[in-house]
Structures are given as structure tokens and as C-alpha cells.
Design a protein around this motif. Sequence first.
Motif, PDB file in Angstrom:
ATOM      1  N   VAL A   1       0.822  -1.206   0.000  1.00  0.00           N
ATOM      2  CA  VAL A   1       0.000   0.000   0.000  1.00  0.00           C
ATOM      3  C   VAL A   1       0.858   1.259   0.000  1.00  0.00           C
ATOM      4  CG1 VAL A   1      -1.708   1.334   1.297  1.00  0.00           C
ATOM      5  CG2 VAL A   1      -1.912  -1.160   1.166  1.00  0.00           C
ATOM      6  N   ILE A   2       1.952   1.243   0.788  1.00  0.00           N
ATOM      7  CA  ILE A   2       2.803   2.439   0.881  1.00  0.00           C
ATOM      8  C   ILE A   2       3.473   2.762  -0.447  1.00  0.00           C
ATOM      9  CG2 ILE A   2       4.926   1.235   1.568  1.00  0.00           C
ATOM     10  CD1 ILE A   2       5.382   3.541   3.567  1.00  0.00           C
ATOM     11  N   ALA A   3       3.572   1.772  -1.322  1.00  0.00           N
ATOM     12  CA  ALA A   3       4.241   1.988  -2.608  1.00  0.00           C
ATOM     13  C   ALA A   3       3.443   2.880  -3.530  1.00  0.00           C
ATOM     14  CB  ALA A   3       4.513   0.639  -3.286  1.00  0.00           C
ATOM     15  N   VAL A   4       2.158   3.085  -3.229  1.00  0.00           N
ATOM     16  CA  VAL A   4       1.335   3.905  -4.110  1.00  0.00           C
ATOM     17  C   VAL A   4       1.620   5.395  -3.931  1.00  0.00           C
ATOM     18  CG1 VAL A   4      -0.645   4.306  -2.591  1.00  0.00           C
ATOM     19  CG2 VAL A   4      -1.012   4.094  -5.048  1.00  0.00           C
ATOM     20  N   ILE A   5       2.209   5.763  -2.784  1.00  0.00           N
ATOM     21  CA  ILE A   5       2.425   7.187  -2.487  1.00  0.00           C
ATOM     22  C   ILE A   5       3.309   7.894  -3.511  1.00  0.00           C
ATOM     23  CG2 ILE A   5       3.374   8.810  -0.787  1.00  0.00           C
ATOM     24  CD1 ILE A   5       2.477   6.911   1.398  1.00  0.00           C
ATOM     25  N   PRO A   6       4.423   7.299  -3.955  1.00  0.00           N
ATOM     26  CA  PRO A   6       5.256   8.003  -4.937  1.00  0.00           C
ATOM     27  C   PRO A   6       4.672   8.011  -6.349  1.00  0.00           C
ATOM     28  CG  PRO A   6       6.516   6.348  -3.696  1.00  0.00           C
ATOM     29  CD  PRO A   6       5.080   6.068  -3.490  1.00  0.00           C
ATOM     30  N   THR A   7       3.590   7.271  -6.571  1.00  0.00           N
ATOM     31  CA  THR A   7       2.999   7.229  -7.906  1.00  0.00           C
ATOM     32  C   THR A   7       2.141   8.472  -8.136  1.00  0.00           C
ATOM     33  OG1 THR A   7       0.954   6.081  -7.280  1.00  0.00           O
ATOM     34  CG2 THR A   7       2.918   4.718  -7.691  1.00  0.00           C
ATOM     35  N   MET A   8       1.608   8.585  -9.352  1.00  0.00           N
ATOM     36  CA  MET A   8       0.777   9.731  -9.695  1.00  0.00           C
ATOM     37  C   MET A   8      -0.632   9.622  -9.119  1.00  0.00           C
ATOM     38  SD  MET A   8       2.564  11.826 -11.577  1.00  0.00           S
ATOM     39  CE  MET A   8       1.239  12.791 -12.296  1.00  0.00           C
ATOM     40  N   TRP A   9      -1.087   8.396  -8.823  1.00  0.00           N
ATOM     41  CA  TRP A   9      -2.488   8.189  -8.482  1.00  0.00           C
ATOM     42  C   TRP A   9      -2.987   9.000  -7.291  1.00  0.00           C
ATOM     43  CZ3 TRP A   9      -4.658   6.731 -12.501  1.00  0.00           C
ATOM     44  CH2 TRP A   9      -4.222   5.679 -13.308  1.00  0.00           C
ATOM     45  N   PRO A  10      -2.328   8.976  -6.106  1.00  0.00           N
ATOM     46  CA  PRO A  10      -2.902   9.726  -4.976  1.00  0.00           C
ATOM     47  C   PRO A  10      -2.941  11.227  -5.216  1.00  0.00           C
ATOM     48  CG  PRO A  10      -0.715   8.874  -4.425  1.00  0.00           C
ATOM     49  CD  PRO A  10      -1.107   8.244  -5.707  1.00  0.00           C
ATOM     50  N   TRP A  11      -1.989  11.741  -5.967  1.00  0.00           N
ATOM     51  CA  TRP A  11      -1.947  13.177  -6.221  1.00  0.00           C
ATOM     52  C   TRP A  11      -3.022  13.592  -7.227  1.00  0.00           C
ATOM     53  CZ3 TRP A  11       0.656  14.369  -2.268  1.00  0.00           C
ATOM     54  CH2 TRP A  11       1.698  13.546  -1.840  1.00  0.00           C
ATOM     55  N   VAL A  12      -3.239  12.752  -8.221  1.00  0.00           N
ATOM     56  CA  VAL A  12      -4.330  13.024  -9.165  1.00  0.00           C
ATOM     57  C   VAL A  12      -5.668  12.945  -8.432  1.00  0.00           C
ATOM     58  CG1 VAL A  12      -5.542  12.180 -11.215  1.00  0.00           C
ATOM     59  CG2 VAL A  12      -3.047  12.204 -11.164  1.00  0.00           C
ATOM     60  N   LEU A  13      -5.808  11.960  -7.550  1.00  0.00           N
ATOM     61  CA  LEU A  13      -7.032  11.799  -6.765  1.00  0.00           C
ATOM     62  C   LEU A  13      -7.288  13.018  -5.900  1.00  0.00           C
ATOM     63  CD1 LEU A  13      -9.369  10.104  -5.653  1.00  0.00           C
ATOM     64  CD2 LEU A  13      -7.737   8.985  -4.120  1.00  0.00           C
ATOM     65  N   LEU A  14      -6.257  13.492  -5.189  1.00  0.00           N
ATOM     66  CA  LEU A  14      -6.407  14.648  -4.297  1.00  0.00           C
ATOM     67  C   LEU A  14      -6.749  15.904  -5.086  1.00  0.00           C
ATOM     68  CD1 LEU A  14      -6.166  15.929  -1.507  1.00  0.00           C
ATOM     69  CD2 LEU A  14      -3.716  16.210  -1.917  1.00  0.00           C
ATOM     70  N   ALA A  15      -6.031  16.131  -6.186  1.00  0.00           N
ATOM     71  CA  ALA A  15      -6.254  17.342  -6.984  1.00  0.00           C
ATOM     72  C   ALA A  15      -7.639  17.358  -7.618  1.00  0.00           C
ATOM     73  CB  ALA A  15      -5.180  17.451  -8.060  1.00  0.00           C
ATOM     74  N   SER A  16      -8.049  16.218  -8.189  1.00  0.00           N
ATOM     75  CA  SER A  16      -9.352  16.171  -8.854  1.00  0.00           C
ATOM     76  C   SER A  16     -10.493  16.281  -7.845  1.00  0.00           C
ATOM     77  CB  SER A  16      -9.482  14.887  -9.676  1.00  0.00           C
ATOM     78  OG  SER A  16      -9.304  13.744  -8.855  1.00  0.00           O
ATOM     79  N   ALA A  17     -10.336  15.659  -6.655  1.00  0.00           N
ATOM     80  CA  ALA A  17     -11.378  15.747  -5.630  1.00  0.00           C
ATOM     81  C   ALA A  17     -11.532  17.182  -5.132  1.00  0.00           C
ATOM     82  CB  ALA A  17     -11.044  14.818  -4.470  1.00  0.00           C
ATOM     83  N   THR A  18     -10.401  17.857  -4.904  1.00  0.00           N
ATOM     84  CA  THR A  18     -10.458  19.247  -4.443  1.00  0.00           C
ATOM     85  C   THR A  18     -11.102  20.152  -5.480  1.00  0.00           C
ATOM     86  OG1 THR A  18      -8.439  18.928  -3.126  1.00  0.00           O
ATOM     87  CG2 THR A  18      -9.088  21.194  -3.613  1.00  0.00           C
ATOM     88  N   ALA A  19     -10.687  19.993  -6.729  1.00  0.00           N
ATOM     89  CA  ALA A  19     -11.261  20.804  -7.804  1.00  0.00           C
ATOM     90  C   ALA A  19     -12.750  20.520  -7.954  1.00  0.00           C
ATOM     91  CB  ALA A  19     -10.528  20.527  -9.113  1.00  0.00           C
ATOM     92  N   GLY A  20     -13.132  19.243  -7.825  1.00  0.00           N
ATOM     93  CA  GLY A  20     -14.540  18.885  -7.943  1.00  0.00           C
ATOM     94  C   GLY A  20     -15.383  19.528  -6.862  1.00  0.00           C
ATOM     95  N   VAL A  21     -14.889  19.524  -5.620  1.00  0.00           N
ATOM     96  CA  VAL A  21     -15.624  20.136  -4.514  1.00  0.00           C
ATOM     97  C   VAL A  21     -15.784  21.637  -4.731  1.00  0.00           C
ATOM     98  CG1 VAL A  21     -15.521  20.720  -2.059  1.00  0.00           C
ATOM     99  CG2 VAL A  21     -15.025  18.386  -2.807  1.00  0.00           C
TER     100      VAL A  21
END
Length: 285
Positions: free
Chosen positions: A194-214
Motif C-alpha cells: 500500500v505504501i508503494a502507491v504514495i510516490p505514484t501519480m495516483w494519490p496526487w491526481v485523486l487529491l487534486a481532482s477531488a479538491t477541484a470537484g468540490v
Amino acid sequence: MVFVLSGAAALFLGVGWVVQQRVATHSKSGGLLSWQVLMELVSSGLWWLGIVAMTVGQTLSSVALQFGPISTVEPVLVASLLVAFVISAVSGDQHPRWQEMAGPAILIGALVVFLTVASPRQAKEIDPSWQAIVVATAAAGALAILVAGSGKFLASRTAPVVECTLLAVGAGVMYGLQDAATRGAIVFTHHHKVIAVIPTMWPWVLLASATAGVLLTQASFRAGRLDWALPPTAAAQPIAGIVIGVVLLGDHLAATGLALAFESLSLVAMLGGVLLIGQSRAFGS
């Protein structure tokens, strides 16, 4: 299982939409799209209730994405509009006329036809390059900025419904990207720690898109009418999610000529059902 989870997610999302809209319409901050608006909203306990409901809905949809492709989950989430329709009608002591039930009937029928004909299947392996993720994210972000920016540009030249609708479409595109990023992150963690996902693009894309959506959602809600804000979001999210799911995540849809024709007609019919629901008196306040 995927349909049960997606349906439950739609229920909580519908509740969250209505609660947040009720709070956002009473915001006293100037302008539609600003951090000041968001800061005022976060001070409201009722708004947080809506956020909790939406968080539960998003969590359930994330779990659903573990069992099925995004092109299956996204269309079912459109049912959140039906939930909002019922809640708005009940809270406003409205009794929908039989003509107003055409929208829900068309939406449900089109959804069943799309899922039956398209027969969505998820890719066995999802490993897009970071370049592909960046390109997909940039394309979705550019589209959302273009649509929402057009709404702001036209604000003083057209009726308020135009600005609200375009902001809502931009929010829908971001939510579609958010769901795709959620699916990508989930699949990645199936093959790595699970910790290996942090350096990938996925969590950052998720955070950015969720914030923009809200932000875009609250901006559209502040127009004061759920019929202007929610239907465009509900329509744009599955379309964006399906496109990103197929292009970036490798989801498979039936691709024969007849199947593509029915899939296209089903999506158009779903859009029509969404717009008809939005015109109900229940949403007009």
C-alpha cells in the motif's frame, strides 16, 4: 456485488448533494468560485453532514471499483440524481406529476440497456505509464478549466443558469477523473504494498481532482437551484469516467457496430433523462 455497492454509494451521494446545496445557497460570501466561500461552508455543521454522506458514498464507490470496471460503476452512480429527486420532492412537500416520472423512467431504462449491451469488463492488468497519467489528467483538467472558465466569462452576458451549468459540468469531469484515479490506485495496491502507491501519480491526481470537484460543485450550488447544478454534474461524471476508464485504464466495452450504436443511444438517453429530472418542480427551489 458491484451493483449493490454502487447503488448504496448513489444513495449516500444523493443525500450529500441535497444537504450541501441547501447550505451553499445560504452562503453570504461574494462571488461563486472562491476560497472564501469554501471557508464559510466548512464552518457549517450541516455542510459537514453533507460531506460525510458524500464521503461514505465515495468510499462505497471505491469499494465497488474493486469488483468491477469504472465503466460499470459510473453509470450506476447516476442514480444519485434519483435519490436527490426524491429527497427534494419530499422535503419540499412536492408530489411529482406523472409527466415528471418520464425522466427517471428514461434514465433507468437507458442505464439497463447500456450495461446489458456494453457488457463492461475490466482489464486484467492496469499499468499505465506516468506520462499517460499526466496526459489524461491534463486533458481532463484542461476541459474542466475551459468549461468552467467559459461559465465565468459568460456570467455577465447570459442568464445565471448558463454559468451554473458550465461550472457543474466542470465538476462532473473532475469527479470522473477522481473515480478513475481511485480505480488506478486500488489496482496498483493489489500488486504492490500500500505504501508503494504514495510516490505514484495516483494519490496526487485523486487529491487534486477531488479538491477541484468540490470547489466547482460548491460554486455551482451557490446559484441557489439544484435543477441547474446537479443534473449537469450527474451527466458529465459518468461520461468522463467511462472515457478515461477505456482510454487510460483499459476497460473493455462491446465494440461491434450494433453495440456501439446502442451504447451511444443509451448515453444520449441517459443525458435526456437527467435533464428531464432536473426540470422537475422538486428541483426548482
